[in-house]
Design an enzyme around this catalytic site. Structure first.
Site, PDB file in Angstrom:
ATOM      1  N   GLU A  76       0.808  -1.219   0.000  1.00 15.37           N
ATOM      2  CA  GLU A  76       0.000   0.000   0.000  1.00 15.37           C
ATOM      3  C   GLU A  76       0.848   1.280   0.000  1.00 15.37           C
ATOM      4  O   GLU A  76       0.549   2.223  -0.718  1.00 15.37           O
ATOM      5  CB  GLU A  76      -0.891  -0.031   1.253  1.00 15.37           C
ATOM      6  CG  GLU A  76      -1.848   1.123   1.358  1.00 15.37           C
ATOM      7  CD  GLU A  76      -2.562   1.123   2.700  1.00 15.37           C
ATOM      8  OE1 GLU A  76      -3.016   2.203   3.089  1.00 15.37           O
ATOM      9  OE2 GLU A  76      -2.660   0.067   3.337  1.00 15.37           O
ATOM     10  N   ASP A  77       1.910   1.304   0.814  1.00 12.21           N
ATOM     11  CA  ASP A  77       2.639   2.556   1.047  1.00 12.21           C
ATOM     12  C   ASP A  77       3.984   2.665   0.328  1.00 12.21           C
ATOM     13  O   ASP A  77       4.674   3.668   0.448  1.00 12.21           O
ATOM     14  CB  ASP A  77       2.887   2.744   2.564  1.00 12.21           C
ATOM     15  CG  ASP A  77       1.583   2.992   3.304  1.00 12.21           C
ATOM     16  OD1 ASP A  77       0.597   3.333   2.632  1.00 12.21           O
ATOM     17  OD2 ASP A  77       1.556   2.838   4.533  1.00 12.21           O
TER      18      ASP A  77
END
Length: 707
Positions: A76-77
């Site tokens: 996600e990051d």
């Protein structure tokens, strides 16, 4: 600050060195991936995944769950894709990480829609592997512990989301420790003043109660020893949010709640639980009706314990819970407790067995939901913590949420049983389908072939499964009714033009679908049936490039055969509530956008202006085999007499007509006017009913309201 070495040391108590090295590898991979990223508090970002892994290590989770915890924000990051995670750590870990990751790449109309879509994705991954939700709960718990640096509005939003979704899930999975801590943290974030006030009051009360708590504990310990029972007795602390909720919901004062003393007794075996119960009942008198046996009938989340309430010294209420050590672990860690007692494979199978029924339900909700927001609404409904226990006629026990009705029970047995349910027996007596069920009742569902779900059921069902199945059926029914009506309307117009659907070339239909941006011919027919497109205009469009005779016929399209109304067309043909047409009345069909066709009486004022517009109104007639019940409004003028309304109701039902609504209005000192909405099958049935009403003494006049 805890390090990976500290974690590795605590893991050495239950994981082998190879598994610990895999967890280390995942940590170093996450550290590299998040290099340069910091949390809002200023700490390196990797401290968060490490803390999540520590929470899971406290539950003795397996090495794959811990690796997923280390890597849960990588996809996600950072720019590392799922494939890279799979190549490094295997497909299972990659799937766990992907299930926990949010859908950051997609664009959504609203934040609510985004959160619903995220939850939907997580729920689907969770249905494949329960460890997804355990990692997610640990992630959310650590985020709640470190909310302090967030702005107040964001704190409240995160806390509400946690309270609405993650607290009920932790409760549903039996993870009491996680649930309680989350509730306390949410309460502190949403109501900081109330939280600190209750905390101060609890601290003060604890000091005052100390002496009595130790006296009661000693008395219970002594009584257990006298009965030859080994066990530990501990006082149970009341949690701040639990106190607040009782004060608010039960309208109790703080003193009333703190007046109850709570203890937990842990004994070695199940047999000892019942012996300990007998011992404490000999020590103090039990409250009648306050004993609950969750060992024989566990809660839906697997919780087991004996609960009883006693009259202590000076009438002080004492709440007692009695359980084994394994039940204690199950109560605190729920599904995660399986990893304490079993090997990884057994734990996965065991935990899956525990929640298989619920997760199967989640998948069914997903299939029937129209969109993520409806799905999340249905799942929230299903996360109610209170259960009632219902018996099937064969003696099987089913858990239902509090307030569940026989319709909810029917859908819990099987979707087909729910869809064809017509009546029920509760404890062998016929009962209403909307009646809330009570624990211990035996429910028998009566079904009939060809029966259909009723839209009115949506107003009283409580389970997500029942609600989503009824909605799904009604949507499908509406779709098929719309397609069937659309086909009839289009065929009728084409027939008046000496053409038929079979004669229209496929490429003409394809061109029209492309122009209208519709995926299929059924979608076009549905649009016609719902009144969003005019059959007349569609026919015109289909035939405008056809040979000349069609064009001539199109201009003289007056000789149309009326459409017949059977009364069984379903949801897309409705009968106007302004003029209440019934079989035998001259009628006209008004095509209303989004509603399909509405049938009016020919003389109805509401269709007078568009009566001869072929695009808005259609010639219709009653089918010879028309069936069903049709509503009629009657105004009955009568003299004041005692019991007149009951007499009228008896007269109506004696002709096999049914009353939908009855209202009375006084006209003057002598006469009243009763408005009756009754259901009849045709004009002859109505005439019989009116004749019976005229025979009632005191009836002055009867008129049928036609708008």
């Amino acid at each position: 600050m805890p390090t990976i070495d500290d974690l590795a040391q605590s893991l050495s108590t239950y994981l082998n060195p190879d598994q610990i090295n895999l967890v280390r590898r995942a940590y170093y991979f996450a550290e590299q991936a998040h290099d340069g990223q910091r949390r809002r508090s200023g700490e390196p970002y990797v401290t968060h995944p490490l803390a999540v892994a520590r929470i899971l290590a406290g539950m003795h989770m397996d090495h794959q769950s811990l690796m997923a915890a280390m890597l849960h924000d990588v996809i996600e990051d950072t720019r590392i894709p799922k494939q890279a995670v799979a190549a490094q750590f295997g497909e299972v870990v990659a799937e766990l990480v992907d299930g926990v990751s949010k859908l950051t790449q997609m664009r959504f109309e609203t934040r609510a829609e985004q959160e619903a879509e995220n939850f939907q994705k997580m729920a689907m991954a969770m249905a494949k592997d329960i460890r997804v939700i355990l990692v997610k709960l640990a992630d959310r718990l650590h985020n709640m512990r470190t909310l302090g640096v967030m702005p107040p509005e964001k704190k409240r939003r995160k806390a509400r989301e946690t309270m609405e979704i993650y607290v009920p899930i932790a409760n549903r999975l039996g993870m009491n420790s996680v649930r309680v801590e989350m509730e306390e943290l949410c309460f502190k974030a949403i109501h900081p003043m109330r939280s600190s006030l209750i905390q101060r009051a609890v601290k003060q009360a604890r000091g005052n109660r100390k002496e009595l708590v130790s006296v009661i504990r000693d008395a219970i310990n002594t009584r257990l020893r006298e009965h030859g029972l080994e066990g530990s007795v501990t006082g149970r602390e009341k949690h701040l949010y639990s106190i607040y909720r009782k004060m608010r919901n039960q309208h109790k004062s703080f003193a009333e709640i703190m007046d109850v003393y709570a203890f937990r007794i842990i004994v070695p075996t199940v047999d000892d639980c019942y012996r300990a119960l007998g011992a404490v009942h000999n020590l103090y008198k039990p409250f009648p009706g306050r004993f609950k046996d969750y060992i024989a009938i566990p809660k839906a989340n697997g919780y087991q314990s004996l609960h009883t309430t006693l009259f202590g010294m000076h009438g002080v209420p004492i709440e007692i819970q009695i359980r084994t050590q394994e039940m204690e672990e199950m109560a605190n860690n729920g599904i995660a407790a399986h990893w304490l007692y079993k090997s990884e494979e057994e734990a996965l199978v065991g935990s899956h067995a525990r929640t298989r029924q619920w997760l199967k339900g989640v998948l069914e909700l997903h299939q029937n939901a129209g969109d993520p927001l409806e799905f999340i609404e249905n799942v929230k409904i299903d996360l109610f913590p209170d259960e009632v226990y219902i018996f099937t006629p064969k003696g099987n026990i089913m858990e239902m949420p509090k307030g569940a009705t026989p319709v909810d029970f029917a859908y819990a047995v099987h979707t087909d049983v729910g869809n064809s349910c017509v009546a029920c027996r509760i404890d062998r007596r016929l009962a209403s389908l909307s009646q809330p069920l009570q624990s211990g009742q035996t429910v028998e569902v009566i079904t009939a072939p060809g029966a259909k779900p009723n839209v009115a059921w949506l107003s009283f069902v409580t389970t997500g499964k029942a609600r989503s199945n009824i909605r799904h059926y009604l949507k499908h029914q509406r779709h098929s009714d719309s397609v069937a009506l659309g086909r009839r309307l289009l065929n009728r117009v084409l027939g008046s033009l000496n053409a038929s659907l079979e004669q229209v070339p496929e490429e003409r239909i394809y061109l029209l679908l492309k122009e209208a941006e519709l995926a299929s011919f059924d979608a076009l027919l549905e649009e016609i049936g719902l009144g969003n497109r005019m059959a007349y205009m569609v026919a015109k469009r289909l035939l405008e490039q056809a040979p000349g005779e069609h064009k001539e016929q199109l201009d003289n399209s007056n000789a149309q055969q009326p459409l017949t109304i059977r009364g069984t067309e379903g949801m897309v043909i409705s009968f106007a509530r302004c003029c209440y047409p019934i079989p035998g009345d001259p009628i006209v069909g008004h095509v209303s956008s989004g509603r399909g066709m509405v049938i009016h009486s020919e003389a109805c004022r509401n269709v007078a202006e568009i009566r001869h517009n072929p695009e808005r109104c259609l010639e219709v007639e009653w089918d010879k085999q028309v069936s069903g019940e049709f509503t009629v409004e009657l105004k009955v003028e009568l003299e004041h007499q005692r019991g007149m309304v009951a007499t009228l109701a008896t007269a109506v039902t004696s002709t096999d007509a049914s009353i939908e609504k009855i209202s009375l209005e006084e006209r003057d000192a002598r006469f009243s006017v009763v408005e009756l909405l009754i259901n009849v099958s045709d004009r002859l049935h109505l005439a019989r009913t009116i004749k019976r009403l005229r025979a009632v003494k005191g009836v002055n006049s009867i008129t049928r309201t036609r708008g």
